[in-house]
Design a protein around this motif. Structure first.
Motif, PDB file in Angstrom:
ATOM      1  N   SER A  81       0.413  -9.201  33.526  1.00  0.00           N
ATOM      2  CA  SER A  81      -0.639  -8.706  34.421  1.00  0.00           C
ATOM      3  C   SER A  81      -0.096  -8.234  35.762  1.00  0.00           C
ATOM      4  CB  SER A  81      -1.711  -9.773  34.619  1.00  0.00           C
ATOM      5  OG  SER A  81      -1.140 -10.944  35.169  1.00  0.00           O
ATOM      6  N   ALA A  86      -4.046  -2.806  39.868  1.00  0.00           N
ATOM      7  CA  ALA A  86      -5.341  -3.490  39.960  1.00  0.00           C
ATOM      8  C   ALA A  86      -6.490  -2.599  39.515  1.00  0.00           C
ATOM      9  CB  ALA A  86      -5.568  -3.972  41.393  1.00  0.00           C
ATOM     10  N   GLN A  87      -6.433  -1.299  39.844  1.00  0.00           N
ATOM     11  CA  GLN A  87      -7.516  -0.392  39.467  1.00  0.00           C
ATOM     12  C   GLN A  87      -7.660  -0.297  37.948  1.00  0.00           C
ATOM     13  OE1 GLN A  87      -4.969   0.187  41.537  1.00  0.00           O
ATOM     14  NE2 GLN A  87      -5.532   1.590  43.184  1.00  0.00           N
ATOM     15  N   ALA A  89      -6.540  -2.651  35.722  1.00  0.00           N
ATOM     16  CA  ALA A  89      -6.979  -3.971  35.242  1.00  0.00           C
ATOM     17  C   ALA A  89      -8.482  -4.138  35.436  1.00  0.00           C
ATOM     18  CB  ALA A  89      -6.207  -5.075  35.966  1.00  0.00           C
ATOM     19  N   ASP A  90      -9.000  -3.713  36.605  1.00  0.00           N
ATOM     20  CA  ASP A  90     -10.437  -3.817  36.876  1.00  0.00           C
ATOM     21  C   ASP A  90     -11.246  -2.948  35.921  1.00  0.00           C
ATOM     22  OD1 ASP A  90      -9.846  -5.538  38.943  1.00  0.00           O
ATOM     23  OD2 ASP A  90     -10.139  -4.033  40.528  1.00  0.00           O
TER      24      ASP A  90
END
Length: 135
Positions: A81, A86-87, A89-90
Motif C-alpha cells: 500500500s 493516495a488518490q 487507493a481512495d
C-alpha cells in the motif's frame, strides 16, 4: 557474464540480488522483508537497462536502471500500500470495495493498475483522473 537470452535488440543476464542498484535493494527490504528473490534478471537493450526481481510466489517487481520501481505484479498478493498513490487507493476503495491491487505500473504519463477482480484502470500522472476502465 554471458547472456541467458540475446537478440539484436537486447541481452538478458541472470544476476544476484546484491547486484541490484541500492535503491532497488532498499525497496525490497522495506516492502518485501520476508522474501528472498528467486530470480534477478538484468535486461540491456538499445534504450534502457532494467531489472526484474521474481519472488517464490511469482510476484514480480521491475526496476529502472537507477533502482526506482517501475512495475509490480502478482497473481494474488496485494501491491504494498505504501507505493500506491493516495488518490488511486481512495478511488479503488470508494468504487471497488473489498478489492485490492495485484498490479501497478508507472510510466512517464500514467498509472496502470490491475485489481484482484481482473478490472484494469488507467489514471493520468498529473491529476490522477481515470483515463481508461477495462473489465
Amino acid at each position: 557474464s554471458t547472456p541467458i537470452k540475446s537478440s539484436a535488440a537486447s541481452d538478458v543476464y541472470k544476476r544476484q540480488p546484491q547486484e541490484l542498484p541500492g535503491e532497488a535493494r532498499s525497496f525490497i527490504a522495506q516492502h518485501y522483508p520476508e522474501e528472498n528473490p528467486v530470480l534477478v534478471i538484468k535486461t540491456l537493450d538499445e534504450l534502457a537497462v532494467t531489472y526484474k526481481v521474481v519472488f517464490a510466489d511469482g510476484t514480480q517487481v521491475k526496476f529502472r536502471r537507477n533502482g526506482m520501481w517501475r512495475e509490480i505484479k502478482s497473481r494474488s498478493r496485494a501491491v504494498p500500500s505504501a507505493v500506491v498513490p493516495a488518490q488511486i487507493a481512495d478511488y479503488v476503495a470508494r468504487n471497488f470495495p473489498g478489492t485490492f491491487l495485484v498490479g501497478i505500473e508507472h510510466t512517464c504519463r500514467e498509472w496502470e493498475v490491475k485489481l484482484n477482480n481482473t478490472i484494469e484502470l488507467t489514471f493520468d500522472d498529473k491529476r490522477f483522473a481515470l483515463k481508461e476502465y477495462d473489465d
